[in-house]
Design a protein around this motif. Structure first.
Motif, PDB file in Angstrom:
ATOM      1  N   VAL A   1       0.813  -1.220   0.000  1.00 58.55           N
ATOM      2  CA  VAL A   1       0.000   0.000   0.000  1.00 58.55           C
ATOM      3  C   VAL A   1       0.847   1.271   0.000  1.00 58.55           C
ATOM      4  O   VAL A   1       0.403   2.309  -0.459  1.00 58.55           O
ATOM      5  CB  VAL A   1      -0.980   0.028   1.203  1.00 58.55           C
ATOM      6  N   SER A   2       2.074   1.181   0.495  1.00 52.80           N
ATOM      7  CA  SER A   2       2.916   2.387   0.539  1.00 52.80           C
ATOM      8  C   SER A   2       3.786   2.541  -0.713  1.00 52.80           C
ATOM      9  O   SER A   2       4.598   3.441  -0.796  1.00 52.80           O
ATOM     10  CB  SER A   2       3.786   2.373   1.798  1.00 52.80           C
ATOM     11  N   GLY A   3       3.622   1.633  -1.680  1.00 52.30           N
ATOM     12  CA  GLY A   3       4.363   1.764  -2.925  1.00 52.30           C
ATOM     13  C   GLY A   3       5.317   0.605  -3.155  1.00 52.30           C
ATOM     14  O   GLY A   3       5.205  -0.445  -2.541  1.00 52.30           O
ATOM     15  N   GLU A   4       6.261   0.842  -4.076  1.00 58.70           N
ATOM     16  CA  GLU A   4       7.233  -0.195  -4.430  1.00 58.70           C
ATOM     17  C   GLU A   4       8.600   0.206  -3.914  1.00 58.70           C
ATOM     18  O   GLU A   4       9.014   1.347  -4.062  1.00 58.70           O
ATOM     19  CB  GLU A   4       7.276  -0.347  -5.955  1.00 58.70           C
ATOM     20  N   ARG A   5       9.296  -0.759  -3.278  1.00 58.23           N
ATOM     21  CA  ARG A   5      10.646  -0.456  -2.815  1.00 58.23           C
ATOM     22  C   ARG A   5      11.553  -1.668  -2.933  1.00 58.23           C
ATOM     23  O   ARG A   5      11.099  -2.805  -2.828  1.00 58.23           O
ATOM     24  CB  ARG A   5      10.627   0.070  -1.387  1.00 58.23           C
TER      25      ARG A   5
ATOM     26  N   LYS B   1       3.005  -7.183   5.178  1.00 56.14           N
ATOM     27  CA  LYS B   1       1.877  -6.282   5.391  1.00 56.14           C
ATOM     28  C   LYS B   1       0.712  -6.785   4.551  1.00 56.14           C
ATOM     29  O   LYS B   1       0.853  -7.700   3.761  1.00 56.14           O
ATOM     30  CB  LYS B   1       2.249  -4.857   4.980  1.00 56.14           C
ATOM     31  N   GLU B   2      -0.438  -6.145   4.724  1.00 56.93           N
ATOM     32  CA  GLU B   2      -1.602  -6.559   3.948  1.00 56.93           C
ATOM     33  C   GLU B   2      -1.387  -6.299   2.465  1.00 56.93           C
ATOM     34  O   GLU B   2      -0.781  -5.312   2.069  1.00 56.93           O
ATOM     35  CB  GLU B   2      -2.842  -5.805   4.417  1.00 56.93           C
ATOM     36  N   LYS B   3      -1.895  -7.213   1.656  1.00 55.76           N
ATOM     37  CA  LYS B   3      -1.887  -7.072   0.203  1.00 55.76           C
ATOM     38  C   LYS B   3      -0.522  -6.675  -0.354  1.00 55.76           C
ATOM     39  O   LYS B   3      -0.385  -5.683  -1.049  1.00 55.76           O
ATOM     40  CB  LYS B   3      -2.946  -6.063  -0.240  1.00 55.76           C
ATOM     41  N   ALA B   4       0.478  -7.434  -0.003  1.00 55.22           N
ATOM     42  CA  ALA B   4       1.818  -7.170  -0.523  1.00 55.22           C
ATOM     43  C   ALA B   4       2.193  -8.241  -1.538  1.00 55.22           C
ATOM     44  O   ALA B   4       1.699  -9.366  -1.487  1.00 55.22           O
ATOM     45  CB  ALA B   4       2.831  -7.151   0.603  1.00 55.22           C
TER      46      ALA B   4
END
Length: 70
Positions: A27-31, A51-54
């Motif tokens: 949810v916080s993006g791609e890293r 985390k959720e939905k990773a």
């Protein structure tokens, strides 16, 4: 605490070293979470904070070879 999972990957067989790049998308993006050069056949275990939905995006020599849901 954040739940953890272990990501297992085996470098494909071949004649030369291969660059493994793993990106985590959530949810916080791609890293980028892992980047290293390995000999063919090397087995890797990487602890990952789940985390959720990773999902993981796995690249060999900068080519996307697999996407894996966590």
């Amino acid at each position: 605490s954040v739940p953890q999972t272990t990501f297992y990957y085996k470098i494909p067989q071949g004649t030369k070293e291969q660059h493994l790049l793993i990106k985590l998308v959530d949810v916080s993006g791609e890293r980028k979470i892992y980047s290293a050069v390995h000999q063919p056949g090397t087995e890797i275990n990487i602890p990952i904070e789940k985390k959720e939905k990773a999902k993981l995006r796995i690249f060999i020599n900068n080519i996307l070879v697999e996407e894996r849901e966590l």
